[in-house]
Scaffold this active site. Structure first.
Site, mmCIF file in Angstrom:
data_model
loop_
_atom_site.group_PDB
_atom_site.id
_atom_site.type_symbol
_atom_site.label_atom_id
_atom_site.label_comp_id
_atom_site.label_asym_id
_atom_site.label_seq_id
_atom_site.Cartn_x
_atom_site.Cartn_y
_atom_site.Cartn_z
ATOM 1 N N GLU A 96 0.936 -1.381 -0.040
ATOM 2 C CA GLU A 96 0.084 0.018 0.221
ATOM 3 C C GLU A 96 0.848 1.177 0.226
ATOM 4 O OE1 GLU A 96 -2.587 -0.230 3.335
ATOM 5 O OE2 GLU A 96 -3.871 -1.826 2.406
ATOM 6 N N GLU A 134 -5.090 -8.540 0.959
ATOM 7 C CA GLU A 134 -5.968 -8.342 2.119
ATOM 8 C C GLU A 134 -7.253 -8.171 1.849
ATOM 9 O OE1 GLU A 134 -4.210 -5.069 4.395
ATOM 10 O OE2 GLU A 134 -2.263 -5.534 3.949
HETATM 11 O O1 IFM Z 1 -3.717 -3.410 8.995
HETATM 12 C C1 IFM Z 1 -3.836 -2.697 7.967
HETATM 13 C C2 IFM Z 1 -2.499 -3.168 6.956
HETATM 14 O O2 IFM Z 1 -1.170 -3.074 7.530
HETATM 15 C C3 IFM Z 1 -2.431 -2.454 5.992
HETATM 16 N N1 IFM Z 1 -3.757 -2.508 5.074
HETATM 17 C C4 IFM Z 1 -5.068 -2.167 5.942
HETATM 18 C C5 IFM Z 1 -5.020 -2.923 7.091
HETATM 19 C C6 IFM Z 1 -6.150 -2.663 8.206
HETATM 20 O O3 IFM Z 1 -6.198 -1.287 8.344
#
Ligand code: IFM
Length: 436
Positions: A156, A349
């Site tokens: 990200e 994710e």
């Molecule tokens: O915990 C985070 C992760 O580190 C990166 N993506 C979003 C998740 C939830 O906020």
């Protein structure tokens, strides 16, 4: 709870769980400092005043984590290699032990090489940080490359740029607003250099984990549509266009430092997969002159858009709306925009924060999102895997330990950091057992 069985996913589908180093490892005294350690020491920076010094203590308890992964029945684990730890004595040995134990348990290791914990003293506003990252990647690949086939360069870069460098709610805590853009360019350059370094070390399966949020205009009014377009460029396309098309959206290249055209060739190195982190869509309107909010994030007045609550949807504990069809829309949208330039996609994710052990809300969230993912596959998007965020409750950055994303509860008050599988863990285990 949903009772219909989930549809079957394609053969060879990667079923995984994700975590990141800073959020779970602890053992901060056994590694160098990162910008997050520095940020956490700032009064008021972290909602509950906590630090990640111990977190889930996975550095000492990774065998418990591997056993939980094996019991869950996933075939892949996305973790991250902490750059400050990799540069400290014993750091790479830790990742070797983790990788060996994963392989022995039949779980594919999927390391991410940068998940926000930049070594203290380095700075993404400096071009040289990209070259330093490539050195880190070379060192890690030289050590683990004989056992790891799948790699993720960055996590990200959009959030790290905007939350960390523009708004100051994440480390390193800068409030540069649009002057933060060079941090984006240097991360993208670092990504491209890392892809080259990994390929030179023999890697054949290399991707990135990019956040994507479909952007919905608040209304059909011209100013709302324009604000939503601006937001989409800022959060999504500033990153995905250079990665997948080799160019910045209109007007942005001029704001980036260095020989941007030459850099873009590096940034757009071919990827073996494109990782998508999906949580929720964003509802965006014209600026109102007031602060606006997305979950618990305040967006200051004075920027050219406002964020709005998506009404009529359940909300996670974080306040994020539950919109599974946003995942289908994200994936069909990526295919529509990038066509053949979009490599196979892996959802790197997807998950939600809810308290409690009997987490029926999480089960409903995951069930609906897996169905939405399957719809995207039916609509022709080449999706090769899905990773739940997260295996464990962990350190949720500036939120501290208040937001629990895990399939496994962690008792942060116990010295053992006792792990207790939640209802969602048993649910996902049964879903995976029923897959072909
Ligand atoms: O915990 C985070 C992760 O580190 C990166 N993506 C979003 C998740 C939830 O906020």
């Amino acid at each position: 709870m949903a009772v219909d069985p989930l549809p079957s996913f394609p053969p060879g589908f990667l079923w995984g769980a994700s975590t990141s180093a800073h959020q779970i490892e602890g053992a901060a005294h056994l590694r160098g400092q990162s910008v997050w350690d520095v940020f956490e020491a700032r009064p008021g920076a972290i909602r509950d005043g906590s630090t990640a010094a111990v977190a889930c203590d996975s550095f000492h308890r990774h065998r418990e984590d591997v056993a939980l992964l094996a019991g869950l029945g996933v075939n892949a684990y996305r973790f991250s290699v902490s750059w400050p730890r990799a540069g400290s004595p014993g750091g790479l040995e830790y990742y070797e032990r983790l990788v060996d134990d994963l392989l022995a348990a039949g779980v594919r290791p999927v390391p991410t090489l940068f998940h926000w914990e930049l070594p203290a003293g380095l700075d993404w506003l400096e071009r040289d940080t990209a070259a330093r990252f490539a050195d880190h990647v070379e060192r890690v690949a030289a050590r683990l490359g004989d056992r790891v086939s799948t790699w993720i360069t960055l996590n990200e870069p959009a959030e790290h740029t905007i939350l960390g460098h523009a708004l100051g709610v994440h480390a390193p805590g800068r409030t540069l607003m649009f002057d933060a853009l060079p941090a984006a360019h240097h991360q993208l350059l670092a990504h491209g250099l890392a892809v080259r370094a990994l390929r030179a070390a023999g890697a054949t399966d290399v991707g990135i984990a990019a956040s994507h949020s479909p952007t919905w205009p608040l209304s059909a009014r011209e100013e709302d549509v324009a604000a939503a377009e601006f937001y989409d460029v800022l959060m999504n396309r500033t990153f995905s266009d250079p990665l997948l098309l080799g160019r910045y959206p209109d007007g942005l290249a001029e704001l980036m430092p260095g020989d941007v055209d030459a850099d873009l060739e590096t940034v757009s190195e071919r990827l073996d997969f494109y990782g998508v982190n999906y949580y929720a869509p964003s509802l965006v309107g014209a600026p109102t002159g007031e602060n606006s909010a997305y979950g618990t994030l305040d967006v200051p007045a004075g920027i050219p858009f406002s964020l709005h609550e998506i009404e009529g949807r359940p909300k996670t504990h974080f306040g994020w709306p539950v919109v599974p069809e946003g995942l289908t829309e994200t994936l069909t949208g990526l295919r529509g925009r990038y066509g053949d330039r979009l490599p196979p996609v892996v959802i790197t994710e997807n998950g939600c924060s809810y308290p409690g052990l009997d987490d029926q809300d999480r089960i409903a969230f995951l069930d609906s999102h897996l169905r939405a993912l399957h719809r995207a596959i039916e609509e022709g998007v080449d999706v090769r895997g899905w990773f739940v965020w997260s295996l464990l409750d962990n350190y949720e950055w500036n939120e501290g330990y208040e937001q629990r994303f895990g399939l496994v509860h962690v008792d942060f008050d116990s010295p053992e950091r006792t792990r207790t599988p939640k209802a969602s863990y048993a649910w996902l285990r049964d879903v995976l057992r029923a897959q072909p």
